[in-house]
Design a protein around this motif. Structure first.
Motif, mmCIF file in Angstrom:
data_model
loop_
_atom_site.group_PDB
_atom_site.id
_atom_site.type_symbol
_atom_site.label_atom_id
_atom_site.label_comp_id
_atom_site.label_asym_id
_atom_site.label_seq_id
_atom_site.Cartn_x
_atom_site.Cartn_y
_atom_site.Cartn_z
ATOM 1 N N LEU A 2 0.852 -1.197 0.000
ATOM 2 C CA LEU A 2 0.000 0.000 0.000
ATOM 3 C C LEU A 2 0.885 1.243 0.000
ATOM 4 C CD1 LEU A 2 -3.104 -0.338 0.326
ATOM 5 C CD2 LEU A 2 -2.840 0.559 2.616
ATOM 6 N N LYS A 3 0.447 2.271 -0.723
ATOM 7 C CA LYS A 3 1.250 3.482 -0.852
ATOM 8 C C LYS A 3 0.453 4.701 -0.384
ATOM 9 C CE LYS A 3 1.673 2.946 -5.369
ATOM 10 N NZ LYS A 3 0.715 1.885 -5.502
ATOM 11 N N ILE A 4 1.160 5.808 -0.222
ATOM 12 C CA ILE A 4 0.518 7.081 0.113
ATOM 13 C C ILE A 4 -0.504 7.386 -0.981
ATOM 14 C CG2 ILE A 4 0.921 9.577 0.286
ATOM 15 C CD1 ILE A 4 3.644 8.872 1.585
ATOM 16 N N ASP A 6 -3.318 5.707 -1.296
ATOM 17 C CA ASP A 6 -4.208 4.542 -1.389
ATOM 18 C C ASP A 6 -5.268 4.615 -0.293
ATOM 19 O OD1 ASP A 6 -2.759 3.546 -3.517
ATOM 20 O OD2 ASP A 6 -1.680 2.044 -2.332
ATOM 21 N N THR A 120 5.739 -2.928 9.327
ATOM 22 C CA THR A 120 5.385 -1.699 8.607
ATOM 23 C C THR A 120 4.256 -0.997 9.354
ATOM 24 O OG1 THR A 120 5.797 -2.926 6.550
ATOM 25 C CG2 THR A 120 4.766 -0.773 6.326
ATOM 26 N N PHE A 122 1.249 1.985 8.809
ATOM 27 C CA PHE A 122 0.501 2.813 7.858
ATOM 28 C C PHE A 122 -0.325 3.819 8.643
ATOM 29 C CE2 PHE A 122 1.172 -1.266 5.835
ATOM 30 C CZ PHE A 122 1.543 -0.934 4.539
ATOM 31 N N CYS A 130 -4.350 6.797 2.874
ATOM 32 C CA CYS A 130 -3.017 6.607 3.452
ATOM 33 C C CYS A 130 -2.196 7.881 3.258
ATOM 34 C CB CYS A 130 -2.322 5.424 2.788
ATOM 35 S SG CYS A 130 -0.708 5.063 3.503
ATOM 36 N N ARG A 132 0.814 8.304 5.207
ATOM 37 C CA ARG A 132 2.217 7.991 5.497
ATOM 38 C C ARG A 132 2.426 6.496 5.590
ATOM 39 N NH1 ARG A 132 4.530 10.104 10.673
ATOM 40 N NH2 ARG A 132 6.498 9.175 10.167
ATOM 41 N N VAL A 133 3.586 6.049 5.150
ATOM 42 C CA VAL A 133 3.991 4.657 5.306
ATOM 43 C C VAL A 133 5.359 4.678 5.969
ATOM 44 C CG1 VAL A 133 4.567 2.486 4.150
ATOM 45 C CG2 VAL A 133 2.744 3.945 3.220
ATOM 46 N N ASP A 135 8.169 2.309 6.615
ATOM 47 C CA ASP A 135 8.628 0.961 6.282
ATOM 48 C C ASP A 135 9.947 0.606 6.968
ATOM 49 O OD1 ASP A 135 10.167 2.634 4.739
ATOM 50 O OD2 ASP A 135 9.674 1.695 2.827
#
Length: 149
Positions: A2-4, A6, A120, A122, A130, A132-133, A135
């Motif tokens: 998952l990304k910013i 999403d 991770t 999220f 989303c 921020r991630v 990782d």
């Protein structure tokens, strides 16, 4: 993964008390979803306890926390009770949630390759987007990593 930008994936999971939690119930809140490899292991315990120790600061910042691993409800209950965490832990034994977030990945440890959860975190806004991630989670300062964003 998952990304910013999403949207929070739709899921239903069982918490440490056997209660079903649906992602749809979490929209409208700033949400932190943190994935950890295994309950009651040293690094995961440090991370979960750090979040617990700084829970009031996270709450003050408007965050709701949710921890997820592939452990059983019984293991999550034991972990939750042992440390009196103020947030829910979800048991994702079938890997449905971890796969939707993209954190169930091939890992390599001491020359062994296996599938597992990549630690991770999220962060979602009130609309379930989303923002921020994290990782590269540092277990000892997991709360500070969230708050610095």
């Amino acid at each position: 993964m998952l990304k910013i930008g999403d949207h929070l994936p739709e899921f239903k999971g069982t918490n440490q008390d056997g209660k079903t939690i649906a992602s749809s119930e979490l929209i409208g809140k700033k949400l932190v979803v943190f994935f950890y490899p295994q309950a009651n292991t040293p690094t995961c315990t440090v991370e979960a306890c750090n979040l617990s120790d700084h829970y009031s600061e996270l709450e003050k910042a408007g965050y709701t926390l949710l921890g997820i691993s592939a452990d059983s409800v019984k293991k999550q209950k034991n972990f939750h009770s042992k440390f009196a965490f103020p947030y829910d832990l979800i048991a994702d034994e079938n890997h449905d949630i971890v796969e939707k977030f993209g954190v169930w990945q091939e890992k390599n440890n001491f020359g062994k390759t296996y599938m597992g959860i990549v630690r991770t975190t999220f962060i979602f806004d009130e609309k379930g987007i989303c923002v921020r991630v994290i990782d590269k989670v540092t277990s000892k300062t997991a709360a500070a990593q969230i708050l610095e964003g």
